[in-house]
Design an enzyme around this catalytic site. Structure first.
Site, mmCIF file in Angstrom:
data_model
loop_
_atom_site.group_PDB
_atom_site.id
_atom_site.type_symbol
_atom_site.label_atom_id
_atom_site.label_comp_id
_atom_site.label_asym_id
_atom_site.label_seq_id
_atom_site.Cartn_x
_atom_site.Cartn_y
_atom_site.Cartn_z
ATOM 1 C CG ASP A 39 36.003 40.357 44.665
ATOM 2 O OD1 ASP A 39 36.527 40.619 43.570
ATOM 3 O OD2 ASP A 39 35.522 39.245 44.944
ATOM 4 C CG HIS A 83 33.521 37.375 48.979
ATOM 5 N ND1 HIS A 83 33.880 38.651 49.315
ATOM 6 C CD2 HIS A 83 33.914 37.214 47.689
ATOM 7 C CE1 HIS A 83 34.475 39.238 48.291
ATOM 8 N NE2 HIS A 83 34.491 38.390 47.289
ATOM 9 C CB SER A 113 31.204 40.124 50.498
ATOM 10 O OG SER A 113 32.062 39.622 51.485
#
Length: 195
Positions: free
Chosen positions: A134, A41, A14
């Site tokens: 995540d 992401h 991310s």
């Protein structure tokens, strides 16, 4: 160290991960055979730029896959903006617009969990810098089914929330800097090539 014959490398990241993955992809062997599935992401409504940016650095092909596209060697498959990306038993990729997971679509957990289910101990999972949790459950699942797991050293992360979340759940096969990760991946590839 002797590694299994990995069928797939699945990478999640991310915040801050673009520069890390660019560095890793720039240092891979040009004939790198193991398919790489990459879930980063990204902004939902920005559909272009990431493939092009990674392609400038990567020594192997970077694509955004179509639904039902088959995995193939010497290729990085990047999850398209606003789609979850799953690996299927028939060796294909499926894309989905179902609800966000961990406030993310694409969700790293969805991709890692599907890889663990399909490829089990032939999966190499890699979790990079990021700002939420995540990917932690997904990479733990790869560990639980006997796959090889690498977590970026939090000391080398722009934002260490994601790797620290994983490290709170389990002890990975390796904790490594981006430079070391590239060395490990090339070592695995060269061993596979020599068999």
């Amino acid at each position: 160290m002797t590694y299994p014959d990995f069928k797939v490398i699945v990478i999640g990241g991310s915040a801050g991960s673009f520069s890390v993955i660019s560095n890793i992809l720039s240092r891979l062997d040009p004939d790198f055979r193991i398919p790489i599935v990459l879930c980063l992401h990204r902004l939902k409504h920005v559909r272009s730029g990431l493939v092009e940016g990674l392609s400038l650095k990567s020594v192997i092909n970077v694509v955004e896959p179509f639904d039902k596209e088959k995995l193939r060697p010497n290729t990085v498959f990047l999850a398209p903006a606003n789609y979850h990306m799953f690996l299927e038993l028939d060796g294909t990729i499926s894309l989905s617009t179902e609800e966000s997971l961990n406030h993310s679509r694409p969700s790293i957990d969805h991709t890692l969990l599907s890889a663990a289910y399909v490829y089990r101990d032939k999966t190499l999972g890699l979790l990079l810098t990021g700002a939420n949790k995540d990917g932690a459950a997904g990479i733990k699942r790869i560990h639980d089914v006997g796959g090889y797991t690498i977590v970026q050293d939090p000391a080398t992360c722009d934002i260490d929330t994601m790797p620290k979340a994983a490290l709170q759940l389990f002890e990975p096969s390796c904790i490594a800097s981006p430079d070391k990760i590239a060395e490990i991946l090339n070592g695995i590839h060269r061993e596979l090539r020599s068999k």
